[in-house]
Design a protein around this motif. Structure first.
Motif, PDB file in Angstrom:
ATOM      1  N   MET A  51       0.831  -1.198   0.000  1.00  0.00           N
ATOM      2  CA  MET A  51       0.000   0.000   0.000  1.00  0.00           C
ATOM      3  C   MET A  51       0.867   1.250   0.000  1.00  0.00           C
ATOM      4  N   ALA A  52       1.922   1.165   0.791  1.00  0.00           N
ATOM      5  CA  ALA A  52       2.714   2.370   0.964  1.00  0.00           C
ATOM      6  C   ALA A  52       3.377   2.804  -0.338  1.00  0.00           C
ATOM      7  N   ALA A  53       3.767   1.814  -1.097  1.00  0.00           N
ATOM      8  CA  ALA A  53       4.577   2.125  -2.261  1.00  0.00           C
ATOM      9  C   ALA A  53       3.864   3.048  -3.238  1.00  0.00           C
ATOM     10  N   SER A  54       2.552   2.997  -3.216  1.00  0.00           N
ATOM     11  CA  SER A  54       1.829   3.831  -4.156  1.00  0.00           C
ATOM     12  C   SER A  54       1.866   5.295  -3.750  1.00  0.00           C
ATOM     13  N   GLU A  78       1.248  19.943   2.053  1.00  0.00           N
ATOM     14  CA  GLU A  78       0.284  18.838   2.037  1.00  0.00           C
ATOM     15  C   GLU A  78       0.682  17.753   3.037  1.00  0.00           C
ATOM     16  N   GLN A  79       1.977  17.435   3.056  1.00  0.00           N
ATOM     17  CA  GLN A  79       2.436  16.395   3.985  1.00  0.00           C
ATOM     18  C   GLN A  79       2.178  16.783   5.435  1.00  0.00           C
ATOM     19  N   MET A  80       2.370  18.059   5.747  1.00  0.00           N
ATOM     20  CA  MET A  80       2.158  18.471   7.130  1.00  0.00           C
ATOM     21  C   MET A  80       0.673  18.465   7.498  1.00  0.00           C
ATOM     22  N   TYR A  81      -0.195  18.707   6.533  1.00  0.00           N
ATOM     23  CA  TYR A  81      -1.630  18.536   6.807  1.00  0.00           C
ATOM     24  C   TYR A  81      -1.930  17.080   7.151  1.00  0.00           C
ATOM     25  N   ALA A  82      -1.295  16.162   6.424  1.00  0.00           N
ATOM     26  CA  ALA A  82      -1.511  14.738   6.709  1.00  0.00           C
ATOM     27  C   ALA A  82      -1.004  14.387   8.111  1.00  0.00           C
ATOM     28  N   LEU A  83       0.172  14.926   8.466  1.00  0.00           N
ATOM     29  CA  LEU A  83       0.704  14.653   9.798  1.00  0.00           C
ATOM     30  C   LEU A  83      -0.188  15.263  10.876  1.00  0.00           C
ATOM     31  N   LEU A  84      -0.699  16.460  10.582  1.00  0.00           N
ATOM     32  CA  LEU A  84      -1.603  17.101  11.532  1.00  0.00           C
ATOM     33  C   LEU A  84      -2.868  16.253  11.719  1.00  0.00           C
ATOM     34  N   ALA A  85      -3.362  15.686  10.614  1.00  0.00           N
ATOM     35  CA  ALA A  85      -4.545  14.829  10.698  1.00  0.00           C
ATOM     36  C   ALA A  85      -4.258  13.623  11.593  1.00  0.00           C
ATOM     37  N   ALA A 106      -5.632   1.198   7.885  1.00  0.00           N
ATOM     38  CA  ALA A 106      -5.203   1.421   6.500  1.00  0.00           C
ATOM     39  C   ALA A 106      -5.018   2.919   6.260  1.00  0.00           C
ATOM     40  N   LEU A 107      -5.884   3.733   6.869  1.00  0.00           N
ATOM     41  CA  LEU A 107      -5.769   5.180   6.682  1.00  0.00           C
ATOM     42  C   LEU A 107      -4.544   5.752   7.405  1.00  0.00           C
ATOM     43  N   TYR A 108      -4.304   5.275   8.623  1.00  0.00           N
ATOM     44  CA  TYR A 108      -3.083   5.691   9.327  1.00  0.00           C
ATOM     45  C   TYR A 108      -1.862   5.337   8.492  1.00  0.00           C
ATOM     46  N   ASP A 109      -1.879   4.118   7.957  1.00  0.00           N
ATOM     47  CA  ASP A 109      -0.789   3.644   7.108  1.00  0.00           C
ATOM     48  C   ASP A 109      -0.624   4.574   5.898  1.00  0.00           C
ATOM     49  N   GLU A 110      -1.730   4.876   5.274  1.00  0.00           N
ATOM     50  CA  GLU A 110      -1.703   5.708   4.064  1.00  0.00           C
ATOM     51  C   GLU A 110      -1.139   7.102   4.355  1.00  0.00           C
ATOM     52  N   GLU A 123     -11.400  20.161   4.902  1.00  0.00           N
ATOM     53  CA  GLU A 123     -11.598  19.958   3.473  1.00  0.00           C
ATOM     54  C   GLU A 123     -10.784  18.769   2.966  1.00  0.00           C
ATOM     55  N   LYS A 124      -9.515  18.719   3.420  1.00  0.00           N
ATOM     56  CA  LYS A 124      -8.614  17.701   2.902  1.00  0.00           C
ATOM     57  C   LYS A 124      -8.842  16.346   3.560  1.00  0.00           C
ATOM     58  N   TYR A 125      -8.997  16.357   4.884  1.00  0.00           N
ATOM     59  CA  TYR A 125      -8.979  15.079   5.603  1.00  0.00           C
ATOM     60  C   TYR A 125     -10.183  14.861   6.514  1.00  0.00           C
ATOM     61  N   GLY A 126     -11.164  15.761   6.477  1.00  0.00           N
ATOM     62  CA  GLY A 126     -12.289  15.675   7.397  1.00  0.00           C
ATOM     63  C   GLY A 126     -12.916  14.288   7.419  1.00  0.00           C
ATOM     64  N   GLU A 127     -13.162  13.793   6.236  1.00  0.00           N
ATOM     65  CA  GLU A 127     -13.869  12.519   6.158  1.00  0.00           C
ATOM     66  C   GLU A 127     -12.973  11.364   6.602  1.00  0.00           C
ATOM     67  N   LYS A 128     -11.711  11.426   6.195  1.00  0.00           N
ATOM     68  CA  LYS A 128     -10.769  10.375   6.611  1.00  0.00           C
ATOM     69  C   LYS A 128     -10.584  10.379   8.130  1.00  0.00           C
ATOM     70  N   MET A 129     -10.527  11.580   8.702  1.00  0.00           N
ATOM     71  CA  MET A 129     -10.305  11.653  10.146  1.00  0.00           C
ATOM     72  C   MET A 129     -11.465  11.032  10.913  1.00  0.00           C
ATOM     73  N   LEU A 130     -12.676  11.186  10.394  1.00  0.00           N
ATOM     74  CA  LEU A 130     -13.828  10.535  11.031  1.00  0.00           C
ATOM     75  C   LEU A 130     -13.647   9.028  11.028  1.00  0.00           C
ATOM     76  N   ARG A 131     -13.187   8.517   9.887  1.00  0.00           N
ATOM     77  CA  ARG A 131     -13.022   7.063   9.785  1.00  0.00           C
ATOM     78  C   ARG A 131     -11.845   6.568  10.621  1.00  0.00           C
ATOM     79  N   MET A 132     -10.848   7.449  10.819  1.00  0.00           N
ATOM     80  CA  MET A 132      -9.685   7.036  11.624  1.00  0.00           C
ATOM     81  C   MET A 132     -10.048   6.878  13.098  1.00  0.00           C
ATOM     82  N   GLN A 133     -11.144   7.494  13.508  1.00  0.00           N
ATOM     83  CA  GLN A 133     -11.591   7.352  14.898  1.00  0.00           C
ATOM     84  C   GLN A 133     -12.125   5.957  15.186  1.00  0.00           C
TER      85      GLN A 133
END
Lengths: 231, 525
Positions: B1-4, B329-336, B376-380, B358-368
């Motif tokens: 997964m990571a490689a992509s 963008e990477q720092m937004y992901a780390l912040l998420a 998988a999302l944490y990994d991504e 906007e960027k991660y709202g939906e993913k962050m809900l699922r990460m909870q």
């Protein structure tokens, strides 16, 4: 546990701490750092910086790695809980090395401590005395960690919960409690119905009201910035 | 997964030989020096001799890029030997020119193995000259930062290249064996360390606090005729050390190297160059994330993201613009990630929060949710946003040749996900605690569908994981919801956001003073 190296009493011109601060990226200090790990074990001292420095040198030259020394570093790091030292060490140890049986055990032990499952921890530790007991002070260090987490969490903790966390029971526990009452400000009271209740000293974490006073304070160095204006 | 997720270097960087072919195809003649280049090096050399920092900066940032775009889009600049006659064969200038020459090559073409090694040699000569104190020039901070930044980048790139052993030709392996000192990790670290030490930058920053020395106030420049090169290189080398240690997975030591720079103070020299500002905070935040000091990471990410948000438009023409956007963008992901593990949204600036949603709202809900999809999302997000970890040791040539360029990354990812798993039950507890002011342990156990000892363990874990212990044993709470237990009863403590009036007033007192000073300076005609 394999060879036990004698700590050689040589006159050393530099202490290991000095060696690290003068030249941390020097492959020649590797033997000194290894000796220093053994010294930390026998003298019940600890230096995270020195041990990380050694793990780093192993990372640069994997062929020089001593599994036994790494194991000792990891046990010492467990004893440094609640600090994250154990993870800090794992970050530097190649995965294939982490697959070694004794490291797997240590990782499981760390997992139990990180998730506060003390019953499982003590069970597992007793099955692996050969790994942990080579390091003096292991039990006391883990007990200190257990008490640290309990003190963050409980104002009053049931005796049975405490007993399980520090793995002391019956008369030994009575003795331990006596010592804590005399030295650490613990108080015992009767719980309702079943067993004793131990009041732990208050701190800002088990009594959050204590925290507020510091919340809006300003560090002196920030205030100093307006001194020129005020004068 | 990571490689992509862009973990691999862009193919063109690594595809050995393509560069050479391109260069040959286009008829690149290293000895041909176009007139515009003659003028360029001549002027640059003169401005450097005259210590005209402003002009140097213009030529370095502006003309060099323009000429590169116009004439050297697909070929290297003329060789150093060819331009040397136009700059009095000046030794130091030629080293500087070659450093830029390689930097341009790495950015636009792909270095051959030999070129990687030659570039290392050039850094050795350049840094040795600087360390021996022979350099008396004054160079722009941007340029000095780029040197340190590129030095670490090329080291990282070399490690990645060397670790891909599988498709190496015999010639390449022979070359690696022959030049085993090139980009050696000891060499890299010792150069950075030597620059820090020789520059006495740590003492300078110490003395500055006592008012005995000026460094920050002049942005590191020396207005008394001295040189800023060693001092500022030493300063940026501390950031370089932070980065190298992060690449090695040594977060504790990395942060220790940065300690002399007080990042809570605004206006440090590291903020004088946007690239340095971002690199510093990115690695600082990442290291804190790995050390479970989430609040610290959140605070600094928020600060830099709001800064980028507000100043982005000024960098649009900068050659670093794309890099800025990517790190943004990477720092937004780390912040998420930080906020999913430690939901302290109130620490985040409003504009940043909006962007994040906007960027991660939906993913962050699922990460909870802490199911497989959440992992998988944490990994991504981790794989997308983490540094390009390296294995610093040389390959074992006697064994069958395998790729090991992903080993370091896989280990860091695995350990990070391990941490996430240990925290998996905490978000459940959090949800329940928010609903009550007091709740018996037995009742919480029933709600969470576990037995009482398990709930006690979860509650202890919550306390342990939300209370970070720093290197001198001080405990800092990261808890958004806090509680204590009295026997069998959990008492929940509402976390009120305390307004920091003190800081607010302090800031405005300083600001007012600045404005008054500014007005005093304005002379009415």
């Amino acid at each position: 546990m394999g060879r036990e190296r004698e700590v050689q009493k040589q006159p050393i011109s530099y202490t290991v701490e000095q060696l690290i601060s003068v030249n941390p990226y020097n492959p020649d200090i590797l033997p000194d750092l290894e000796n220093y790990v053994n010294e930390q074990v026998s003298s019940q001292t600890y230096s995270l910086d020195a041990n990380l420095c050694l793990l780093r040198l192993y990372q640069f030259e994997p062929e020089r790695m001593s599994i036994q020394i790494v194991a000792r570093i990891l046990v010492k790091a467990l004893m440094a809980m609640p600090a994250p030292d154990f993870s800090l060490c794992l970050f530097l140890i190649p995965e294939r090395v982490q697959m070694e049986e004794q490291f797997k055990t240590l990782i499981v032990l760390s997992h139990y401590l990180e998730t506060a499952r003390f019953r499982q921890f003590w069970d597992e530790a007793s099955k692996n005395r050969s790994i942990v007991e080579v390091v003096p002070g292991f039990e006391q260090a883990i007990q200190a960690y257990a008490i640290h987490v309990l003190s963050l969490t409980y104002q009053k903790v049931p005796r049975s919960v405490l007993a399980e966390a520090i793995n002391i029971e019956g008369l030994s526990l009575d003795k331990f409690l006596e010592h804590q009452i005399a030295n650490a400000g613990w108080v015992i009271e009767k719980g309702h119905g079943r067993g004793q209740l131990i009041t732990l000293p208050r701190n800002e974490f088990n009594q959050p009201e204590l925290k507020k006073s510091t919340a809006d304070s300003i560090p002196l160095e920030h205030v100093t910035r307006i001194f020129p204006i005020l004068s | 997964m990571a490689a992509s997720f862009d973990y691999e270097e862009p193919a063109s960087y690594e595809d050995v030989g393509v560069g050479q072919r391109q260069q040959a195809d286009l008829g690149y003649d290293p000895n041909f020096v176009p007139d515009s280049v003659k003028t360029f090096v001549g002027h640059l050399y003169r401005h450097i001799r005259e210590k005209n920092v402003y002009e140097i900066h213009q030529m370095y940032e502006g003309s060099f890029q323009k000429l590169s775009d116009r004439m050297f889009k697909e070929s290297p600049w003329p060789s150093v030997d060819a331009v040397a006659p136009y700059v009095d064969h000046d030794h130091v200038f030629c080293l500087l020119y070659r450093e830029m020459w390689f930097r341009h090559l790495y950015a636009r073409l792909s270095p051959t193995p030999k070129q990687r090694i030659d570039s290392w040699d050039n850094y050795c000569s350049l840094f040795q000259v600087v360390l021996h104190g022979v350099v008396n020039m004054q160079l722009p901070n941007q340029w000095l930062w780029d040197m340190v930044d590129e030095f670490v980048y090329q080291f990282q790139s070399f490690c990645q290249y060397r670790a891909k052993m599988k498709n190496k030709t015999e010639q390449e392996i022979e070359l690696l064996r022959q030049y085993d000192q090139a980009w050696n990790v000891y060499g890299v670290l010792n150069f950075l360390q030597a620059l820090v030490e020789k520059s006495t930058i740590i003492q300078i920053l110490e003395q500055e606090k006592e008012g005995l020395e000026q460094f920050t106030a002049t942005d590191g420049y020396d207005y008394n005729g001295g040189s800023n090169v060693l001092k500022v290189l030493g300063y940026f080398s501390m950031v370089g050390l932070l980065r190298v240690h992060c690449l090695l997975g040594d977060y504790h030591t990395g942060l220790k190297c940065l300690l002399p720079i007080d990042i809570s103070q605004s206006g440090g020299v590291y903020t004088s160059v946007i690239g340095s500002h971002i690199t510093t905070i990115y690695h600082y935040g990442f290291a804190n994330l790995m050390l479970r000091r989430y609040v610290e990471a959140i605070r600094e990410f928020s600060k830099i993201l709001i800064y980028i948000f507000k100043t982005k438009q000024y960098h649009q023409k900068s050659p670093q613009y794309e890099q800025i956007l990517k790190k943004n963008e990477q720092m937004y992901a780390l912040l998420a990630i930080c906020l999913s593990l430690c939901p302290q949204g109130k620490l985040v600036a409003e504009d940043v929060n909006t962007q994040l949603k906007e960027k991660y709202g939906e993913k962050m809900l699922r990460m909870q949710r802490y199911d497989d999809e959440a992992y998988a999302l944490y990994d991504e997000l981790f794989s997308y946003a983490c540094p390009k970890f390296i294995t610093p040791s040389a390959p074992v040539y006697e064994q069958p040749l395998v790729n090991y360029n992903q080993d370091a990354y896989r280990l860091q990812l695995k350990l990070f996900l391990y941490e996430v798993k240990q925290q998996q039950l905490l978000s459940g507890v959090r949800t329940f605690l928010k609903l009550y002011s007091t709740i018996p342990i037995g009742k919480l156990a029933t709600y969470m569908e576990v037995d009482e000892p398990t709930v006690r363990s979860i509650l202890l874990t919550y306390k342990h994981k939300t209370h970070a212990v720093d290197s001198d044993g001080k405990i800092a709470s990261n808890a958004d919801v806090d509680f204590y237990i009295d026997d069998d009863m959990i008492h929940v403590v509402e976390s009120k956001s305390t307004k920091r009036y003190g800081d607010y007033f302090m800031r405005h007192i300083l600001k007012l003073e600045e404005i008054i000073n500014e007005m005093d300076r304005v002379k009415m005609d």
